[in-house]
Design a protein around this motif. Structure first.
Motif, mmCIF file in Angstrom:
data_model
loop_
_atom_site.group_PDB
_atom_site.id
_atom_site.type_symbol
_atom_site.label_atom_id
_atom_site.label_comp_id
_atom_site.label_asym_id
_atom_site.label_seq_id
_atom_site.Cartn_x
_atom_site.Cartn_y
_atom_site.Cartn_z
ATOM 1 N N THR A 11 1.352 -1.598 0.166
ATOM 2 C CA THR A 11 -0.477 0.152 0.054
ATOM 3 C C THR A 11 0.741 1.007 0.168
ATOM 4 O OG1 THR A 11 0.097 0.319 2.134
ATOM 5 C CG2 THR A 11 -1.526 -1.517 1.382
ATOM 6 N N GLU A 12 0.191 2.042 0.057
ATOM 7 C CA GLU A 12 0.868 3.787 -0.314
ATOM 8 C C GLU A 12 1.900 3.918 1.245
ATOM 9 O OE1 GLU A 12 -0.367 7.508 -1.967
ATOM 10 O OE2 GLU A 12 -1.841 6.237 -3.301
ATOM 11 N N LEU A 35 12.184 4.701 -5.423
ATOM 12 C CA LEU A 35 11.822 4.297 -6.798
ATOM 13 C C LEU A 35 10.745 3.707 -5.856
ATOM 14 C CD1 LEU A 35 10.849 3.328 -9.285
ATOM 15 C CD2 LEU A 35 12.440 1.272 -8.918
ATOM 16 N N ILE A 36 9.516 3.571 -5.789
ATOM 17 C CA ILE A 36 8.266 2.793 -5.250
ATOM 18 C C ILE A 36 7.411 2.183 -6.177
ATOM 19 C CG2 ILE A 36 6.166 3.426 -4.301
ATOM 20 C CD1 ILE A 36 7.444 6.641 -3.689
ATOM 21 N N PHE A 45 11.029 9.076 -7.890
ATOM 22 C CA PHE A 45 10.729 10.580 -8.083
ATOM 23 C C PHE A 45 12.529 10.397 -7.297
ATOM 24 C CE2 PHE A 45 10.408 9.197 -3.066
ATOM 25 C CZ PHE A 45 10.710 10.320 -2.477
ATOM 26 N N ASP A 46 12.885 11.781 -7.851
ATOM 27 C CA ASP A 46 13.635 12.276 -7.530
ATOM 28 C C ASP A 46 13.544 13.963 -7.207
ATOM 29 O OD1 ASP A 46 17.013 12.798 -8.129
ATOM 30 O OD2 ASP A 46 16.445 14.538 -8.360
ATOM 31 N N THR A 47 14.263 14.672 -5.629
ATOM 32 C CA THR A 47 14.605 15.849 -5.570
ATOM 33 C C THR A 47 15.493 16.535 -5.189
ATOM 34 O OG1 THR A 47 13.136 17.405 -4.211
ATOM 35 C CG2 THR A 47 13.630 15.703 -3.009
ATOM 36 N N ILE A 170 1.862 14.566 -4.222
ATOM 37 C CA ILE A 170 2.081 13.887 -5.885
ATOM 38 C C ILE A 170 2.065 12.870 -6.324
ATOM 39 C CG2 ILE A 170 4.279 14.746 -7.364
ATOM 40 C CD1 ILE A 170 4.946 17.396 -5.922
ATOM 41 N N PHE A 171 2.584 11.548 -5.388
ATOM 42 C CA PHE A 171 3.060 10.431 -5.505
ATOM 43 C C PHE A 171 1.134 9.859 -5.456
ATOM 44 C CE2 PHE A 171 2.114 6.184 -4.445
ATOM 45 C CZ PHE A 171 2.896 5.716 -5.295
#
Length: 182
Positions: A11-12, A35-36, A45-47, A170-171
């Motif tokens: 789950t998230e 990486l999810i 995602f990358d920040t 956002i995800f």
């Protein structure tokens, strides 16, 4: 360059608990890549926050990217509407209107399938996240890497978002869009 961490879960909630713990354990969090992997989606995602130095100005970015199924033919680009865009619309530039005033006023949307685009963005639950990040770019497009071309959904913003709640919002929006694309 920081390594990309992989987080897998059913789950998230499960995945974001792991990410929150990992991010909190970082001493100086200026960049983060992950990486999810969920049963129905894989989103990277990358920040990055580079303060620069001397005469250099810093840069900051946040990017999410998710591969979509090969059979998806929809393509689109959504970006903040500015003064030049308003002029362009006056002179006939195409912009898909969703019929949602806040979204239509905030963004320029270009697509190859206007009706499919309207269906994709019809969920009012994603509108607050889009409006919170008006200066983002959201695209469904072809991308090529060393393994060849693939269709990806991307969210990008010239701001390093390091707040776990914002990243998760956002995800969740992208995950919702991914489910609609299936």
């Amino acid at each position: 360059m920081e390594s990309i961490k992989t987080f897998t879960g059913a789950t998230e909630d499960e995945v974001w608990q792991k990410i929150a713990f990992d991010m909190a354990s970082q001493k100086e969090l200026l960049s983060y890549s992950a990486l999810i992997k969920l049963p129905d989606a894989q989103i990277y995602f990358d920040t990055d926050l580079d303060l620069g130095g001397g005469f250099e100005g810093g840069i900051s970015t946040t990017t999410f990217m998710a591969p979509v199924p090969e059979n998806v033919t929809l393509r689109f680009a959504l970006h903040e509407q500015g003064f030049i865009d308003e002029l362009g619309k006056f002179f006939g530039m195409e912009d898909v209107e969703l019929g949602v005033k806040d979204i239509d006023d905030a963004f320029i949307i270009k697509t190859n399938q206007p009706e499919e685009m309207k269906r994709l963005l019809s969920d009012p639950a994603i509108h607050p996240t889009l409006l919170k990040h008006k200066n983002c770019e959201l695209k469904l497009h072809e991308d090529a890497d060393e393994e060849g071309p693939e269709t990806v959904l991307t969210f990008s913003k010239d701001e390093a978002i390091l707040d776990i709640a914002e990243l998760r919002e956002i995800f969740s929006m992208l995950h919702s869009l991914m489910q609609k694309l299936r």
